[in-house]
Design an enzyme around this catalytic site. Structure first.
Site, PDB file in Angstrom:
ATOM      1  N   ARG A 106     -18.395 -14.672  -3.467  1.00  0.00           N
ATOM      2  CA  ARG A 106     -18.036 -14.832  -2.043  1.00  0.00           C
ATOM      3  C   ARG A 106     -20.001 -15.656  -2.209  1.00  0.00           C
ATOM      4  O   ARG A 106     -20.401 -15.925  -1.065  1.00  0.00           O
ATOM      5  CB  ARG A 106     -18.935 -13.391  -1.017  1.00  0.00           C
ATOM      6  CG  ARG A 106     -17.725 -12.852  -0.364  1.00  0.00           C
ATOM      7  CD  ARG A 106     -17.201 -11.972   0.700  1.00  0.00           C
ATOM      8  NE  ARG A 106     -17.632 -10.805  -0.649  1.00  0.00           N
ATOM      9  CZ  ARG A 106     -17.749  -9.731   0.656  1.00  0.00           C
ATOM     10  NH1 ARG A 106     -17.627  -9.302   0.881  1.00  0.00           N
ATOM     11  NH2 ARG A 106     -18.159  -9.162  -0.792  1.00  0.00           N
TER      12      ARG A 106
ATOM     13  N   GLY B  76     -25.652   4.197 -21.298  1.00  0.00           N
ATOM     14  CA  GLY B  76     -25.413   3.574 -19.740  1.00  0.00           C
ATOM     15  C   GLY B  76     -24.539   2.321 -20.434  1.00  0.00           C
ATOM     16  O   GLY B  76     -23.465   1.794 -19.907  1.00  0.00           O
ATOM     17  N   GLU B  77     -24.404   1.846 -21.331  1.00  0.00           N
ATOM     18  CA  GLU B  77     -23.614  -0.010 -22.066  1.00  0.00           C
ATOM     19  C   GLU B  77     -22.407   1.218 -22.178  1.00  0.00           C
ATOM     20  O   GLU B  77     -21.745   1.706 -22.012  1.00  0.00           O
ATOM     21  CB  GLU B  77     -23.711  -0.495 -23.382  1.00  0.00           C
ATOM     22  CG  GLU B  77     -25.591  -0.906 -23.051  1.00  0.00           C
ATOM     23  CD  GLU B  77     -25.715  -1.003 -24.394  1.00  0.00           C
ATOM     24  OE1 GLU B  77     -24.707  -1.160 -25.504  1.00  0.00           O
ATOM     25  OE2 GLU B  77     -27.349  -2.627 -24.733  1.00  0.00           O
TER      26      GLU B  77
ATOM     27  N   ASP C 194     -12.461 -14.567  11.607  1.00  0.00           N
ATOM     28  CA  ASP C 194     -13.069 -15.699  11.478  1.00  0.00           C
ATOM     29  C   ASP C 194     -12.209 -16.602  11.339  1.00  0.00           C
ATOM     30  O   ASP C 194     -11.373 -16.764  11.132  1.00  0.00           O
ATOM     31  CB  ASP C 194     -14.082 -15.459  10.890  1.00  0.00           C
ATOM     32  CG  ASP C 194     -14.100 -15.825   9.464  1.00  0.00           C
ATOM     33  OD1 ASP C 194     -12.988 -16.434   9.015  1.00  0.00           O
ATOM     34  OD2 ASP C 194     -14.160 -14.263   8.154  1.00  0.00           O
TER      35      ASP C 194
ATOM     36  N   ASP D 146      -7.102 -10.381   7.311  1.00  0.00           N
ATOM     37  CA  ASP D 146      -8.429 -11.051   6.030  1.00  0.00           C
ATOM     38  C   ASP D 146      -8.350 -11.155   4.691  1.00  0.00           C
ATOM     39  O   ASP D 146      -7.262  -9.818   4.079  1.00  0.00           O
ATOM     40  CB  ASP D 146     -10.185  -9.979   6.600  1.00  0.00           C
ATOM     41  CG  ASP D 146     -11.045 -10.743   6.609  1.00  0.00           C
ATOM     42  OD1 ASP D 146     -10.992 -12.220   5.603  1.00  0.00           O
ATOM     43  OD2 ASP D 146     -12.007 -10.693   7.261  1.00  0.00           O
TER      44      ASP D 146
ATOM     45  N   ARG E 141     -22.439 -14.145  11.530  1.00  0.00           N
ATOM     46  CA  ARG E 141     -22.904 -12.416  11.140  1.00  0.00           C
ATOM     47  C   ARG E 141     -24.648 -12.788  10.625  1.00  0.00           C
ATOM     48  O   ARG E 141     -25.260 -14.347  10.410  1.00  0.00           O
ATOM     49  CB  ARG E 141     -22.907 -12.632   8.944  1.00  0.00           C
ATOM     50  CG  ARG E 141     -22.931 -11.253   8.422  1.00  0.00           C
ATOM     51  CD  ARG E 141     -22.258 -11.311   6.841  1.00  0.00           C
ATOM     52  NE  ARG E 141     -20.866 -11.100   6.868  1.00  0.00           N
ATOM     53  CZ  ARG E 141     -20.587  -9.444   6.391  1.00  0.00           C
ATOM     54  NH1 ARG E 141     -21.785  -8.557   6.727  1.00  0.00           N
ATOM     55  NH2 ARG E 141     -19.501  -9.706   6.456  1.00  0.00           N
TER      56      ARG E 141
ATOM     57  N   LYS F  43     -17.164 -15.452  14.492  1.00  0.00           N
ATOM     58  CA  LYS F  43     -17.685 -14.430  14.120  1.00  0.00           C
ATOM     59  C   LYS F  43     -19.108 -14.801  13.369  1.00  0.00           C
ATOM     60  O   LYS F  43     -18.802 -16.123  12.531  1.00  0.00           O
ATOM     61  CB  LYS F  43     -17.200 -13.919  12.194  1.00  0.00           C
ATOM     62  CG  LYS F  43     -17.954 -12.968  11.677  1.00  0.00           C
ATOM     63  CD  LYS F  43     -17.303 -11.884  10.060  1.00  0.00           C
ATOM     64  CE  LYS F  43     -17.441 -12.371   9.475  1.00  0.00           C
ATOM     65  NZ  LYS F  43     -16.791 -12.219   8.484  1.00  0.00           N
TER      66      LYS F  43
END
Ligand code: R5P
Length: 286
Positions: free
Chosen positions: A91, A36-37, A161, A212, A187, A185
């Site tokens: 974020r 998977g690397e 927002d 946004d 959340r 907004k």
């Protein structure tokens, strides 16, 4: 000479940027080992400056960016510039609960080790540039979102927002007319549920563009589209800088009654009609 190095998720933007800059475009290889690397590599080249362009939307993309930075140093370039069209984890720019990491800072520190400077296209919050240990600047690209908008009837530009109102103002400014408004907004960080409180603006019979920075799950945008459609808008458009559009996000927007969705090429998606390459090229030349 300068060579542009694309991450696997940023190939169209890297090509557009190399055209803007009149720079070479290298063709990396992107391989994966059986465990998977990832293995991202560049061919031999002897330019002095490399511009690595790679959105870090996934964990693999983060590693791929670090590998490309390291590979160009190995190839002998003197100066590495890193362009992050979409910065994943931006974020999480603070610890929202005890025990959480500031993921954006952790990612920024790792990226800083392989580059001389960084450009980030419309990061979620500008403060993320402070987390880098090398000079880092934000690139304004929202104004380009006005490009596909034509012939709007008495338009209203709305942000879902208060934090995104500047984006809505920017798009309105480039479009050249219309009003601007925003939703409140809330959340719930436990359930992920979003509550949007509409403004008092009269949308009846008008064309509304909801702007946004990111559409991720589509929860925020689809709620806003629904509220505005229920209040009798003529057409509702969704515009975002970063079309993450995870899972069924696009379907949520369609089900909510969106007229069209527009995004930029910071992430490669069918809706990525607008290129941020000119904005990045301008910033690079400053
Ligand atoms: C949040 O502050 C951002 O500006 C976006 O509104 C948010 O990230 C969109 O996420 P989702 O599409 O998952 O609601």
């Amino acid at each position: 000479m300068t060579t542009v190095i694309p991450g696997s998720n940023s190939q169209a933007l890297a090509a557009a940027l190399s055209t803007e800059l009149n720079a070479e475009l290298t063709i990396p290889t992107y391989d994966r080992f059986p465990d998977g690397e990832t293995m991202a590599a560049v061919p031999e080249f002897d330019d002095d400056e490399a511009i690595v362009v790679a959105s870090t939307a996934t964990n693999d993309a983060h590693i791929e960016l670090l590998q490309l930075q390291d590979a160009v140093r190995e190839a002998g370039v003197d100066e590495v510039t890193t362009v992050i069209p979409y910065m994943g984890y931006a974020r999480q720019d603070k610890a929202f609960k005890r025990g959480q990491p500031v993921s954006a800072r952790a990612a920024a520190r790792a990226i800083s080790t392989g580059t001389d400077r960084v450009l980030i296209v419309e990061p979620h919050e500008a403060l993320v540039t402070d987390y880098f240990d090398v000079p880092a600047v934000a690139v304004e690209a929202a104004s380009q979102l006005a490009e596909p908008l034509e012939g709007l009837d008495d338009p209203l530009f709305v942000s879902p927002d208060e934090g995104a109102i500047e984006l809505a103002e920017t798009v309105r400014g480039t479009y050249g007319g219309g009003e601007v408004d925003y939703f409140e907004k809330d959340r719930d960080y436990q359930t992920g549920e979003i509550e949007l409180s509409p403004s008092d603006a009269d949308v009846s019979g008008r064309d509304v563009v909801i702007v946004d920075d990111i559409i991720a799950t589509g929860g925020t945008m689809s709620s806003a589209i629904e509220v505005i459609n229920n209040r009798g808008a003529a057409r509702v458009y969704a515009a975002c800088v970063h079309p993450v559009l995870a899972d069924a996000a696009l379907t949520k927007l369609s089900a909510a009654g969106v007229e069209a969705v527009y995004g930029t090429d910071t992430l490669e998606h069918a809706v990525s009609q607008v290129s941020v390459a000119p904005a990045v090229a301008t910033q690079l030349s400053e």
